[in-house]
Design a protein around this motif. Structure first.
Motif, PDB file in Angstrom:
ATOM      1  N   VAL A  69      51.092  58.184 -74.535  1.00 53.04           N
ATOM      2  CA  VAL A  69      51.333  57.793 -73.146  1.00 53.04           C
ATOM      3  C   VAL A  69      52.746  58.105 -72.695  1.00 53.04           C
ATOM      4  O   VAL A  69      53.176  57.665 -71.641  1.00 53.04           O
ATOM      5  CB  VAL A  69      51.042  56.291 -72.932  1.00 53.04           C
ATOM      6  N   SER A  70      53.486  58.883 -73.476  1.00 51.97           N
ATOM      7  CA  SER A  70      54.850  59.227 -73.110  1.00 51.97           C
ATOM      8  C   SER A  70      54.920  60.678 -72.689  1.00 51.97           C
ATOM      9  O   SER A  70      54.590  61.580 -73.446  1.00 51.97           O
ATOM     10  CB  SER A  70      55.811  59.002 -74.284  1.00 51.97           C
ATOM     11  N   MET A  71      55.375  60.908 -71.458  1.00 47.59           N
ATOM     12  CA  MET A  71      55.535  62.277 -70.964  1.00 47.59           C
ATOM     13  C   MET A  71      56.555  63.046 -71.783  1.00 47.59           C
ATOM     14  O   MET A  71      56.565  64.264 -71.799  1.00 47.59           O
ATOM     15  CB  MET A  71      55.960  62.267 -69.503  1.00 47.59           C
ATOM     16  N   TYR A  72      57.453  62.303 -72.461  1.00 48.79           N
ATOM     17  CA  TYR A  72      58.521  62.958 -73.186  1.00 48.79           C
ATOM     18  C   TYR A  72      58.099  63.347 -74.592  1.00 48.79           C
ATOM     19  O   TYR A  72      58.879  63.868 -75.366  1.00 48.79           O
ATOM     20  CB  TYR A  72      59.752  62.051 -73.238  1.00 48.79           C
ATOM     21  N   ALA A  73      56.828  63.084 -74.951  1.00 49.56           N
ATOM     22  CA  ALA A  73      56.374  63.383 -76.297  1.00 49.56           C
ATOM     23  C   ALA A  73      55.942  64.835 -76.447  1.00 49.56           C
ATOM     24  O   ALA A  73      55.745  65.313 -77.553  1.00 49.56           O
ATOM     25  CB  ALA A  73      55.211  62.463 -76.673  1.00 49.56           C
ATOM     26  N   PHE A  74      55.789  65.563 -75.351  1.00 41.47           N
ATOM     27  CA  PHE A  74      55.281  66.918 -75.399  1.00 41.47           C
ATOM     28  C   PHE A  74      56.186  67.873 -74.640  1.00 41.47           C
ATOM     29  O   PHE A  74      56.820  67.483 -73.674  1.00 41.47           O
ATOM     30  CB  PHE A  74      53.872  66.972 -74.793  1.00 41.47           C
ATOM     31  N   PRO A  75      56.237  69.140 -75.068  1.00 38.85           N
ATOM     32  CA  PRO A  75      57.023  70.130 -74.329  1.00 38.85           C
ATOM     33  C   PRO A  75      56.505  70.289 -72.909  1.00 38.85           C
ATOM     34  O   PRO A  75      55.320  70.065 -72.633  1.00 38.85           O
ATOM     35  CB  PRO A  75      56.810  71.423 -75.146  1.00 38.85           C
ATOM     36  N   TYR A  91      43.333  54.795 -73.283  1.00 40.04           N
ATOM     37  CA  TYR A  91      44.220  53.781 -72.710  1.00 40.04           C
ATOM     38  C   TYR A  91      43.889  52.369 -73.209  1.00 40.04           C
ATOM     39  O   TYR A  91      44.789  51.586 -73.507  1.00 40.04           O
ATOM     40  CB  TYR A  91      44.160  53.809 -71.182  1.00 40.04           C
ATOM     41  N   ASP A  92      42.610  52.022 -73.282  1.00 35.23           N
ATOM     42  CA  ASP A  92      42.245  50.686 -73.745  1.00 35.23           C
ATOM     43  C   ASP A  92      42.667  50.491 -75.203  1.00 35.23           C
ATOM     44  O   ASP A  92      43.170  49.428 -75.585  1.00 35.23           O
ATOM     45  CB  ASP A  92      40.745  50.453 -73.593  1.00 35.23           C
ATOM     46  N   PHE A  93      42.464  51.532 -76.005  1.00 38.49           N
ATOM     47  CA  PHE A  93      42.889  51.468 -77.407  1.00 38.49           C
ATOM     48  C   PHE A  93      44.407  51.319 -77.513  1.00 38.49           C
ATOM     49  O   PHE A  93      44.913  50.496 -78.279  1.00 38.49           O
ATOM     50  CB  PHE A  93      42.433  52.732 -78.134  1.00 38.49           C
ATOM     51  N   ILE A  94      45.131  52.101 -76.713  1.00 38.14           N
ATOM     52  CA  ILE A  94      46.596  52.062 -76.766  1.00 38.14           C
ATOM     53  C   ILE A  94      47.117  50.700 -76.322  1.00 38.14           C
ATOM     54  O   ILE A  94      48.080  50.177 -76.882  1.00 38.14           O
ATOM     55  CB  ILE A  94      47.191  53.195 -75.903  1.00 38.14           C
ATOM     56  N   ALA A  95      46.477  50.112 -75.315  1.00 37.26           N
ATOM     57  CA  ALA A  95      46.898  48.799 -74.839  1.00 37.26           C
ATOM     58  C   ALA A  95      46.839  47.760 -75.951  1.00 37.26           C
ATOM     59  O   ALA A  95      47.664  46.839 -76.012  1.00 37.26           O
ATOM     60  CB  ALA A  95      46.030  48.372 -73.658  1.00 37.26           C
ATOM     61  N   SER A  96      45.884  47.910 -76.853  1.00 34.41           N
ATOM     62  CA  SER A  96      45.768  46.969 -77.963  1.00 34.41           C
ATOM     63  C   SER A  96      46.867  47.162 -79.000  1.00 34.41           C
ATOM     64  O   SER A  96      47.038  46.320 -79.891  1.00 34.41           O
ATOM     65  CB  SER A  96      44.397  47.121 -78.637  1.00 34.41           C
ATOM     66  N   ARG A  97      47.617  48.243 -78.874  1.00 36.84           N
ATOM     67  CA  ARG A  97      48.707  48.529 -79.815  1.00 36.84           C
ATOM     68  C   ARG A  97      50.075  48.113 -79.274  1.00 36.84           C
ATOM     69  O   ARG A  97      51.093  48.319 -79.920  1.00 36.84           O
ATOM     70  CB  ARG A  97      48.732  50.023 -80.167  1.00 36.84           C
ATOM     71  N   VAL A  98      50.106  47.556 -78.061  1.00 39.34           N
ATOM     72  CA  VAL A  98      51.359  47.044 -77.497  1.00 39.34           C
ATOM     73  C   VAL A  98      51.701  45.724 -78.168  1.00 39.34           C
ATOM     74  O   VAL A  98      50.849  44.832 -78.285  1.00 39.34           O
ATOM     75  CB  VAL A  98      51.236  46.853 -75.971  1.00 39.34           C
ATOM     76  N   THR A  99      52.945  45.586 -78.606  1.00 40.87           N
ATOM     77  CA  THR A  99      53.346  44.376 -79.333  1.00 40.87           C
ATOM     78  C   THR A  99      53.961  43.305 -78.431  1.00 40.87           C
ATOM     79  O   THR A  99      54.118  42.162 -78.858  1.00 40.87           O
ATOM     80  CB  THR A  99      54.352  44.731 -80.439  1.00 40.87           C
TER      81      THR A  99
END
Length: 373
Positions: A69-75, A91-99
């Motif tokens: 989800v980071s624009m800065y992760a890719f060229p 997105y739903d999976f990633i949301a579950s990884r927010v601490t």
């Protein structure tokens, strides 16, 4: 005192980030306790923040989840081909990884970033609030399909111009009742104050043109360079200054070299304070291909400058052709023709300046919209 949570990508980047900071600065501290949740650390414009704000950065228990989800992760080349929305199904999976843990129920929660980002999904599903609003910053809404399933979680969908709202209602008519205009709030007096600061403005004794904005395809700098080439062929004595940085810088500089415009089209880079350059120019030109609400046009109007803008819907909301500025078809020929006309007709430039002085900009009604969500 209302508890207000605002989510955004970062405090650096472009016009939407500046608009975010200006909105926060305009909020009365006695009415709102603001928590600002950011996805990335970029703090390029943090110096513009004048209000006390509780800033929280989203953290993840997986660097892989964050990279999705980071624009800065890719060229930049990869982003241009795939777009950041490529990873939306996760997105739903990633949301579950927010601490981070958000236990409070806020009075208002705002997704200010939009653009089909993870922020829209996270606020919709993980933040508790009495009312929620999301922002649309551009009339091109192809990216919204990536998060359309989350729109039902929002009470308001704010477009930064009527053109944006109209585009949204055409695409999503079943959400028409949620849609409303919320113009970007700009501190007009601060712009005027900064315009008076001492800056070494390298203008020559010619017709000086200024454009401010990121060096990207959206901003139409390639069209501006081609228009400059036409002006040069017509023996117009001018210098065109581009203020901003961006991914297309090298490509644009090569185009300038191709047309042998090194003395006419000058790249000044990004400026923390572009207003002295704007104030002292003979003409401000905005050749954008598309916009949501053109903040630089607001700034140019605030400084009472002669203006030429590309003829796009959101610009028409600010510029009345021949009254407080001029619009031109988005082509090098049309842009060059309008600039040539104003070059030869200083009285027309003076008339638009006089009109702008007599009709100051007022954003006081916009903040009241937060109270009516």
């Amino acid at each position: 005192m209302k508890e207000l949570l605002i989510m955004a990508k970062s405090l650096g980047g472009g016009g939407s980030e500046v608009a975010l900071i200006e909105l926060i600065n305009a909020l009365p501290e006695e009415h709102y306790n603001v928590t600002l949740v950011l996805l990335d650390l970029d703090s390029e414009y943090a110096y513009r923040l004048k209000k006390r704000v509780n800033i929280v950065q989203l953290t993840f228990n997986s660097s892989f989840a964050k990279s999705l989800v980071s624009m800065y992760a890719f060229p930049a080349k990869v982003l241009k081909k795939l777009s950041v929305n490529y990873y939306i199904p996760y997105y739903d999976f990633i949301a579950s990884r927010v601490t981070n843990v958000f236990e409070k129920t806020y009075d208002i929660a705002i997704d200010f970033y939009g653009y089909g980002s993870f922020v829209t999904a996270f606020l919709a599903t993980k933040i508790q609030a009495k009312k929620k609003a999301t922002w649309l910053h551009d009339e091109k809404l192809y990216w919204l399909k990536s998060v359309q399933k989350y729109l039902c979680k929002y009470d308001k969908v704010y477009g930064v111009s009527q053109a944006v709202v109209d585009a949204f209602c055409r695409e999503y008519p079943h959400y028409k009742d949620k849609a409303a205009v919320f113009y970007n709030v700009i501190d007009i007096e601060e712009i005027k104050r900064k315009a008076e600061q001492d800056e070494v403005v390298p203008f020559r004794d010619v017709f000086n043109i200024v454009t401010v904005g990121r060096l990207t395809e959206q901003k139409g700098y390639d069209i501006a360079v081609k228009a400059a080439n036409i002006l040069k062929k017509k023996k117009i004595d001018f210098a065109w200054y581009a203020i901003g940085g961006g991914r297309d810088e090298e490509k644009l500089k090569k185009l300038v070299e191709e047309y042998h415009l090194e003395n006419q089209f000058v790249f000044l880079g990004r400026k923390d304070n572009p207003y002295p350059y704007m104030k002292h120019c003979d003409l401000y030109v905005q050749p954008s291909r598309h916009e949501g609400y053109v903040i630089t046009l607001v700034e140019a109007r605030a400084l009472c400058l002669p203006i030429v803008s590309s003829d796009i819907p959101s610009a028409r909301e600010q510029i009345q052709d021949g009254i407080n500025g001029y619009v031109a078809e988005l082509s090098a020929e049309a842009l060059a023709d309008k600039i040539e006309y104003l070059y030869h007709n200083p009285l027309q430039r003076q008339k638009t300046v006089a009109y702008l002085k007599e009709h100051p900009i007022d954003f006081s009604k916009e903040l009241l919209k937060l109270e009516t969500i």
